[in-house]
Design a protein around this motif. Structure first.
Motif, PDB file in Angstrom:
ATOM      1  N   MET A   1      42.544  28.440  53.570  1.00  0.00           N
ATOM      2  CA  MET A   1      42.834  27.121  52.617  1.00  0.00           C
ATOM      3  C   MET A   1      42.175  26.654  54.686  1.00  0.00           C
ATOM      4  SD  MET A   1      45.920  25.984  51.352  1.00  0.00           S
ATOM      5  CE  MET A   1      46.711  27.476  51.112  1.00  0.00           C
ATOM      6  N   ASP A   2      40.808  26.076  53.078  1.00  0.00           N
ATOM      7  CA  ASP A   2      39.894  24.704  52.609  1.00  0.00           C
ATOM      8  C   ASP A   2      40.753  24.053  52.588  1.00  0.00           C
ATOM      9  OD1 ASP A   2      39.560  24.951  50.446  1.00  0.00           O
ATOM     10  OD2 ASP A   2      36.766  25.161  50.613  1.00  0.00           O
ATOM     11  N   ALA A   3      40.510  22.559  52.834  1.00  0.00           N
ATOM     12  CA  ALA A   3      40.959  20.692  52.984  1.00  0.00           C
ATOM     13  C   ALA A   3      41.023  20.794  51.765  1.00  0.00           C
ATOM     14  CB  ALA A   3      40.599  19.613  53.540  1.00  0.00           C
ATOM     15  N   SER A   4      40.134  21.339  50.260  1.00  0.00           N
ATOM     16  CA  SER A   4      39.826  20.863  49.259  1.00  0.00           C
ATOM     17  C   SER A   4      40.693  22.484  48.151  1.00  0.00           C
ATOM     18  CB  SER A   4      38.519  21.476  48.620  1.00  0.00           C
ATOM     19  OG  SER A   4      38.306  22.736  48.502  1.00  0.00           O
ATOM     20  N   ARG A  46      48.516  26.066  57.130  1.00  0.00           N
ATOM     21  CA  ARG A  46      47.431  27.075  55.890  1.00  0.00           C
ATOM     22  C   ARG A  46      46.777  27.875  56.287  1.00  0.00           C
ATOM     23  NH1 ARG A  46      44.729  22.943  58.786  1.00  0.00           N
ATOM     24  NH2 ARG A  46      42.052  23.824  59.138  1.00  0.00           N
ATOM     25  N   ASP A  47      46.441  28.575  56.996  1.00  0.00           N
ATOM     26  CA  ASP A  47      45.802  29.984  57.333  1.00  0.00           C
ATOM     27  C   ASP A  47      46.723  30.794  57.504  1.00  0.00           C
ATOM     28  OD1 ASP A  47      43.680  28.516  57.259  1.00  0.00           O
ATOM     29  OD2 ASP A  47      43.101  28.067  59.361  1.00  0.00           O
ATOM     30  N   ASN A  48      47.187  30.894  58.062  1.00  0.00           N
ATOM     31  CA  ASN A  48      48.510  31.624  58.390  1.00  0.00           C
ATOM     32  C   ASN A  48      50.084  31.680  56.835  1.00  0.00           C
ATOM     33  OD1 ASN A  48      47.667  32.255  60.257  1.00  0.00           O
ATOM     34  ND2 ASN A  48      49.087  30.538  61.448  1.00  0.00           N
ATOM     35  N   LEU A  49      49.545  31.160  55.563  1.00  0.00           N
ATOM     36  CA  LEU A  49      50.595  31.369  54.550  1.00  0.00           C
ATOM     37  C   LEU A  49      50.088  32.599  53.744  1.00  0.00           C
ATOM     38  CD1 LEU A  49      49.501  27.747  52.488  1.00  0.00           C
ATOM     39  CD2 LEU A  49      51.845  28.342  54.524  1.00  0.00           C
ATOM     40  N   PRO A  50      51.330  33.197  53.275  1.00  0.00           N
ATOM     41  CA  PRO A  50      50.848  34.635  52.872  1.00  0.00           C
ATOM     42  C   PRO A  50      50.454  33.769  51.376  1.00  0.00           C
ATOM     43  CG  PRO A  50      53.805  34.600  53.297  1.00  0.00           C
ATOM     44  CD  PRO A  50      52.825  33.057  53.816  1.00  0.00           C
ATOM     45  N   SER A  51      49.620  35.142  50.797  1.00  0.00           N
ATOM     46  CA  SER A  51      49.332  35.009  49.441  1.00  0.00           C
ATOM     47  C   SER A  51      49.799  34.898  48.148  1.00  0.00           C
ATOM     48  CB  SER A  51      47.671  36.181  49.694  1.00  0.00           C
ATOM     49  OG  SER A  51      48.490  37.042  49.924  1.00  0.00           O
ATOM     50  N   ASP A  52      51.155  35.816  48.266  1.00  0.00           N
ATOM     51  CA  ASP A  52      51.467  35.761  47.116  1.00  0.00           C
ATOM     52  C   ASP A  52      52.997  34.651  46.943  1.00  0.00           C
ATOM     53  OD1 ASP A  52      53.020  36.681  49.962  1.00  0.00           O
ATOM     54  OD2 ASP A  52      54.162  38.856  48.524  1.00  0.00           O
ATOM     55  N   ILE A  53      53.025  33.748  48.414  1.00  0.00           N
ATOM     56  CA  ILE A  53      53.982  32.412  47.848  1.00  0.00           C
ATOM     57  C   ILE A  53      53.630  31.668  46.350  1.00  0.00           C
ATOM     58  CG2 ILE A  53      54.225  32.429  50.255  1.00  0.00           C
ATOM     59  CD1 ILE A  53      52.287  29.702  50.199  1.00  0.00           C
ATOM     60  N   PRO A  55      53.629  27.469  45.751  1.00  0.00           N
ATOM     61  CA  PRO A  55      53.749  26.845  46.170  1.00  0.00           C
ATOM     62  C   PRO A  55      54.667  25.919  46.156  1.00  0.00           C
ATOM     63  CG  PRO A  55      51.848  27.385  45.386  1.00  0.00           C
ATOM     64  CD  PRO A  55      52.507  28.172  44.775  1.00  0.00           C
ATOM     65  N   GLU A  56      54.847  25.853  45.534  1.00  0.00           N
ATOM     66  CA  GLU A  56      55.930  24.686  45.470  1.00  0.00           C
ATOM     67  C   GLU A  56      57.287  24.924  46.031  1.00  0.00           C
ATOM     68  OE1 GLU A  56      58.312  22.173  41.429  1.00  0.00           O
ATOM     69  OE2 GLU A  56      57.452  23.365  41.584  1.00  0.00           O
ATOM     70  N   GLY A  57      58.184  26.305  46.032  1.00  0.00           N
ATOM     71  CA  GLY A  57      59.043  26.722  46.781  1.00  0.00           C
ATOM     72  C   GLY A  57      59.083  26.948  48.053  1.00  0.00           C
ATOM     73  N   TYR A  58      57.262  27.720  48.552  1.00  0.00           N
ATOM     74  CA  TYR A  58      57.232  27.280  49.422  1.00  0.00           C
ATOM     75  C   TYR A  58      57.386  25.778  50.775  1.00  0.00           C
ATOM     76  CZ  TYR A  58      55.143  29.430  54.444  1.00  0.00           C
ATOM     77  OH  TYR A  58      55.094  29.060  55.569  1.00  0.00           O
ATOM     78  N   ALA A  59      56.673  24.797  49.607  1.00  0.00           N
ATOM     79  CA  ALA A  59      56.864  23.355  50.583  1.00  0.00           C
ATOM     80  C   ALA A  59      58.122  23.208  50.236  1.00  0.00           C
ATOM     81  CB  ALA A  59      56.126  22.562  49.403  1.00  0.00           C
ATOM     82  N   ILE A  60      59.250  23.308  49.291  1.00  0.00           N
ATOM     83  CA  ILE A  60      60.227  22.601  49.648  1.00  0.00           C
ATOM     84  C   ILE A  60      61.154  23.697  50.147  1.00  0.00           C
ATOM     85  CG2 ILE A  60      62.280  22.399  48.119  1.00  0.00           C
ATOM     86  CD1 ILE A  60      61.522  22.268  45.118  1.00  0.00           C
ATOM     87  N   THR A  61      61.200  24.766  50.511  1.00  0.00           N
ATOM     88  CA  THR A  61      61.402  25.572  51.465  1.00  0.00           C
ATOM     89  C   THR A  61      61.780  24.759  53.242  1.00  0.00           C
ATOM     90  OG1 THR A  61      62.460  28.135  50.323  1.00  0.00           O
ATOM     91  CG2 THR A  61      61.917  26.974  52.737  1.00  0.00           C
TER      92      THR A  61
END
Length: 170
Positions: A1-4, A46-53, A55-61
């Motif tokens: 995942m890049d910065a943008s 960011r590069d190891n984040l699962p693709s099926d997450i 984003p809001e739930g993952y960030a809160i967790t």
């Protein structure tokens, strides 16, 4: 995942994360720090984040886990400080304290049993902490007399105390 991509996905969540962080920490500064730490953690992984997450739930967790890790660490640090501060004397500590107290009492008695001149000089030097010139002015003794008197007094006390330790008598 890049910065943008990261900015597009996670930055819009900052207000929601901030509200949750305030509820968790009950402190504005701590909440801001927690949100910042959350973004830092998300960015470094960011590069190891699962693709099926979601984003809001993952960030809160992620933010909650960071918060609970901090609380747990703080609790462990405080517990270890409390444990270090608590000193329960063991039987050997108490026995040692009694032995020291007994020895100091016996030494005091030995000092008090010295001849008057030796008693006077040893108290001035070792108890009151006077220097040789002050003792000389108060007693009229010479430097050599003071050193000799102190040496004899200390030798007497040392021998008598060793005798007490060796024989266990007064």
């Amino acid at each position: 995942m890049d910065a943008s991509q990261f900015k597009r996905i996670f930055i819009p969540l900052s207000n929601n994360l901030y509200r949750i962080a305030i509820r968790l920490t009950c402190n504005i500064q701590s909440a801001e720090d927690l949100v910042q730490d959350t973004f830092l953690r998300l960015w470094t992984h960011r590069d190891n984040l699962p693709s099926d997450i979601t984003p809001e739930g993952y960030a809160i967790t992620t933010m909650r886990n960071l918060y609970y890790d901090t609380v747990r660490k703080r609790h462990l640090d405080e517990s270890s400080k409390v444990a270090e501060e608590i000193h329960i004397p063991s039987d050997t500590d108490i026995i040692h304290q009694l032995e020291v107290l007994d020895a100091s009492h016996r030494i005091r008695n030995l000092i008090n049993s010295l001849p008057d001149r030796q008693l006077q000089v040893i108290i001035m030097k070792d108890v009151e902490g006077l220097d040789t010139n002050e003792i000389k002015a108060l007693t009229g003794l010479t430097d050599i007399n003071i050193r000799t008197t102190l040496s004899r007094a200390r030798t007497t006390i040392r021998k008598q105390f060793k005798n007490i330790l060796d024989h266990g008598c007064k």
